[in-house]
Design a protein around this motif. Sequence first.
Motif, PDB file in Angstrom:
ATOM      1  N   GLN A 190       4.547  18.538  67.785  1.00 39.82           N
ATOM      2  CA  GLN A 190       3.113  18.275  67.902  1.00 39.82           C
ATOM      3  C   GLN A 190       2.499  18.012  66.537  1.00 39.82           C
ATOM      4  OE1 GLN A 190       1.884  21.827  69.977  1.00 39.82           O
ATOM      5  NE2 GLN A 190       2.034  20.846  71.994  1.00 39.82           N
ATOM      6  N   LEU A 191       2.930  18.798  65.540  1.00 36.60           N
ATOM      7  CA  LEU A 191       2.437  18.588  64.174  1.00 36.60           C
ATOM      8  C   LEU A 191       2.865  17.217  63.661  1.00 36.60           C
ATOM      9  CD1 LEU A 191       1.075  19.613  61.604  1.00 36.60           C
ATOM     10  CD2 LEU A 191       3.246  20.715  60.975  1.00 36.60           C
ATOM     11  N   TYR A 192       4.091  16.818  63.960  1.00 38.70           N
ATOM     12  CA  TYR A 192       4.583  15.501  63.550  1.00 38.70           C
ATOM     13  C   TYR A 192       3.712  14.390  64.135  1.00 38.70           C
ATOM     14  CZ  TYR A 192       7.657  11.437  63.193  1.00 38.70           C
ATOM     15  OH  TYR A 192       8.164  10.186  62.929  1.00 38.70           O
ATOM     16  N   GLN A 193       3.370  14.500  65.411  1.00 37.87           N
ATOM     17  CA  GLN A 193       2.528  13.493  66.046  1.00 37.87           C
ATOM     18  C   GLN A 193       1.119  13.491  65.458  1.00 37.87           C
ATOM     19  OE1 GLN A 193       3.557  11.155  68.054  1.00 37.87           O
ATOM     20  NE2 GLN A 193       5.651  11.986  68.104  1.00 37.87           N
ATOM     21  N   GLN A 194       0.582  14.660  65.146  1.00 42.27           N
ATOM     22  CA  GLN A 194      -0.746  14.742  64.526  1.00 42.27           C
ATOM     23  C   GLN A 194      -0.757  14.025  63.174  1.00 42.27           C
ATOM     24  OE1 GLN A 194      -1.633  18.920  64.270  1.00 42.27           O
ATOM     25  NE2 GLN A 194      -1.785  19.183  66.500  1.00 42.27           N
ATOM     26  N   ILE A 195       0.268  14.268  62.380  1.00 39.59           N
ATOM     27  CA  ILE A 195       0.341  13.629  61.066  1.00 39.59           C
ATOM     28  C   ILE A 195       0.495  12.122  61.213  1.00 39.59           C
ATOM     29  CG2 ILE A 195       1.698  13.430  58.942  1.00 39.59           C
ATOM     30  CD1 ILE A 195       2.373  16.410  59.235  1.00 39.59           C
ATOM     31  N   GLN A 196       1.290  11.687  62.161  1.00 42.35           N
ATOM     32  CA  GLN A 196       1.467  10.250  62.384  1.00 42.35           C
ATOM     33  C   GLN A 196       0.143   9.600  62.780  1.00 42.35           C
ATOM     34  OE1 GLN A 196       3.831   8.530  61.494  1.00 42.35           O
ATOM     35  NE2 GLN A 196       5.853   9.320  61.950  1.00 42.35           N
ATOM     36  N   ARG A 197      -0.638  10.262  63.637  1.00 45.48           N
ATOM     37  CA  ARG A 197      -1.944   9.713  64.028  1.00 45.48           C
ATOM     38  C   ARG A 197      -2.889   9.663  62.836  1.00 45.48           C
ATOM     39  NH1 ARG A 197      -0.856  12.771  68.802  1.00 45.48           N
ATOM     40  NH2 ARG A 197      -2.054  14.537  68.002  1.00 45.48           N
ATOM     41  N   ARG A 198      -2.847  10.708  62.007  1.00 44.06           N
ATOM     42  CA  ARG A 198      -3.701  10.715  60.820  1.00 44.06           C
ATOM     43  C   ARG A 198      -3.335   9.583  59.862  1.00 44.06           C
ATOM     44  NH1 ARG A 198      -2.848  13.022  55.924  1.00 44.06           N
ATOM     45  NH2 ARG A 198      -1.242  14.469  56.654  1.00 44.06           N
ATOM     46  N   LEU A 199      -2.059   9.377  59.652  1.00 51.44           N
ATOM     47  CA  LEU A 199      -1.611   8.310  58.758  1.00 51.44           C
ATOM     48  C   LEU A 199      -1.988   6.936  59.312  1.00 51.44           C
ATOM     49  CD1 LEU A 199       1.915   9.612  57.665  1.00 51.44           C
ATOM     50  CD2 LEU A 199      -0.229   9.685  56.369  1.00 51.44           C
ATOM     51  N   LEU A 256       4.392  25.190  57.719  1.00 50.06           N
ATOM     52  CA  LEU A 256       4.589  23.741  57.764  1.00 50.06           C
ATOM     53  C   LEU A 256       3.266  22.999  57.620  1.00 50.06           C
ATOM     54  CD1 LEU A 256       7.264  23.193  60.572  1.00 50.06           C
ATOM     55  CD2 LEU A 256       7.478  22.619  58.142  1.00 50.06           C
ATOM     56  N   ARG A 257       2.237  23.457  58.350  1.00 49.77           N
ATOM     57  CA  ARG A 257       0.924  22.798  58.253  1.00 49.77           C
ATOM     58  C   ARG A 257       0.398  22.829  56.821  1.00 49.77           C
ATOM     59  NH1 ARG A 257       0.388  25.158  63.415  1.00 49.77           N
ATOM     60  NH2 ARG A 257       0.017  23.576  65.029  1.00 49.77           N
ATOM     61  N   GLN A 258       0.584  23.972  56.176  1.00 45.86           N
ATOM     62  CA  GLN A 258       0.112  24.101  54.799  1.00 45.86           C
ATOM     63  C   GLN A 258       0.914  23.198  53.858  1.00 45.86           C
ATOM     64  OE1 GLN A 258      -0.155  28.145  53.402  1.00 45.86           O
ATOM     65  NE2 GLN A 258      -0.216  27.550  51.256  1.00 45.86           N
ATOM     66  N   ASP A 259       2.226  23.143  54.070  1.00 53.25           N
ATOM     67  CA  ASP A 259       3.092  22.370  53.186  1.00 53.25           C
ATOM     68  C   ASP A 259       2.900  20.863  53.353  1.00 53.25           C
ATOM     69  OD1 ASP A 259       4.097  24.741  52.257  1.00 53.25           O
ATOM     70  OD2 ASP A 259       5.944  24.649  53.447  1.00 53.25           O
ATOM     71  N   LEU A 260       2.493  20.426  54.566  1.00 55.42           N
ATOM     72  CA  LEU A 260       2.436  18.999  54.866  1.00 55.42           C
ATOM     73  C   LEU A 260       1.015  18.443  54.876  1.00 55.42           C
ATOM     74  CD1 LEU A 260       5.067  18.950  57.762  1.00 55.42           C
ATOM     75  CD2 LEU A 260       5.401  18.246  55.401  1.00 55.42           C
ATOM     76  N   VAL A 302       9.786  12.121  52.802  1.00 56.36           N
ATOM     77  CA  VAL A 302      11.013  12.738  53.313  1.00 56.36           C
ATOM     78  C   VAL A 302      10.706  13.986  54.132  1.00 56.36           C
ATOM     79  CG1 VAL A 302      11.377  14.147  51.238  1.00 56.36           C
ATOM     80  CG2 VAL A 302      13.340  13.482  52.662  1.00 56.36           C
ATOM     81  N   ARG A 303       9.611  14.641  53.853  1.00 57.74           N
ATOM     82  CA  ARG A 303       9.264  15.845  54.612  1.00 57.74           C
ATOM     83  C   ARG A 303       8.971  15.522  56.076  1.00 57.74           C
ATOM     84  NH1 ARG A 303       4.467  17.982  50.987  1.00 57.74           N
ATOM     85  NH2 ARG A 303       4.156  15.725  50.880  1.00 57.74           N
ATOM     86  N   LEU A 304       8.484  14.302  56.343  1.00 56.24           N
ATOM     87  CA  LEU A 304       8.256  13.895  57.728  1.00 56.24           C
ATOM     88  C   LEU A 304       9.572  13.720  58.469  1.00 56.24           C
ATOM     89  CD1 LEU A 304       5.267  11.362  57.847  1.00 56.24           C
ATOM     90  CD2 LEU A 304       5.377  13.713  58.656  1.00 56.24           C
ATOM     91  N   THR A 305      10.574  13.210  57.779  1.00 59.84           N
ATOM     92  CA  THR A 305      11.892  13.064  58.388  1.00 59.84           C
ATOM     93  C   THR A 305      12.447  14.427  58.784  1.00 59.84           C
ATOM     94  OG1 THR A 305      12.316  11.099  57.036  1.00 59.84           O
ATOM     95  CG2 THR A 305      14.226  12.166  58.050  1.00 59.84           C
ATOM     96  N   GLN A 306      12.269  15.400  57.899  1.00 60.14           N
ATOM     97  CA  GLN A 306      12.730  16.754  58.196  1.00 60.14           C
ATOM     98  C   GLN A 306      11.940  17.362  59.348  1.00 60.14           C
ATOM     99  OE1 GLN A 306      12.076  18.490  54.358  1.00 60.14           O
ATOM    100  NE2 GLN A 306      13.992  17.679  53.487  1.00 60.14           N
TER     101      GLN A 306
END
Length: 270
Positions: free
Chosen positions: A51-60, A23-27, A36-40
């Motif tokens: 945790q990965l979802y929250q990390q990506i949200q903070r990065r964005l 997932l980390r590699q794909d996202l 759409v990948r964030l929704t999934q």
Amino acid sequence: MPKTTETDQTNRPTPKRPSLAQLRQDLHDVTTATDVRLTQLRADPRKGAQQLYQQIQRRLAKQADAEAAFQHRLHYERRFWQAGQLVAGIDEVGRGPLAGPVITSAVILPPDFDVPLVNDSKQLTAKERERLYPIILDRAQAVSIGVASRELIDQLNIYQATRVAMQRAVLGLGVAPNHLIVDAMQIPVALPQTRLIKGDAKSASVAAASIVAKVYRDHLMVSYDQLYPGYGFAQNAGYGTAEHLAGLQKLGVTPIHRRSFAPVRQIMSD
């Protein structure tokens, strides 16, 4: 042992979820919150996925803040671009050191310039400045360097020598700007000028010029360190650090030391 498959509540086989590493590699390339990948990912109940979802949200969110701040740093330029005019940002580096020249830069950015990391060079790491330097040179409409030598600094004084170096940077541009944005100084050229206190933090053009001037001078001082070892020029860029002052005491004054600056003048009079 036979492989097992995940099942839903009706005991029907469901596709196996990718590993968290996958997932980390794909996202890693997600750039918008609407991907759409964030929704999934958000629907994935695993703790690591959340945790990965929250990390990506903070990065964005951080990227969005950086882009908004960058767009704000373009608001001076945008007035002139909308009128079809070219505007140059000018900044200097090296007024405070005991050795080496003052370096100035003039940069004309195009209206489609979009590199949000371009900011006051003092707010960036050396690695970030080195990465941005070739990008600015490649994407700017024009870039020029102006130099005030040690001799000119001693002849005129640091303020007037800096003005001359800025003048040289403006006159060296391959295209003529209609307006200048300057970090707090007035340049002796016949062009309208907007003078900003801390302009490198308020104007993207001045910020770009500050990066170019800083990297150019740092490279120059590394060369001087090889020519005049013992002063730490590669590390201190000519500023009066303990290492530099110790070198002055031990080795004396080099041709690039500013005779009009008190610590150098004191060494020469001893």
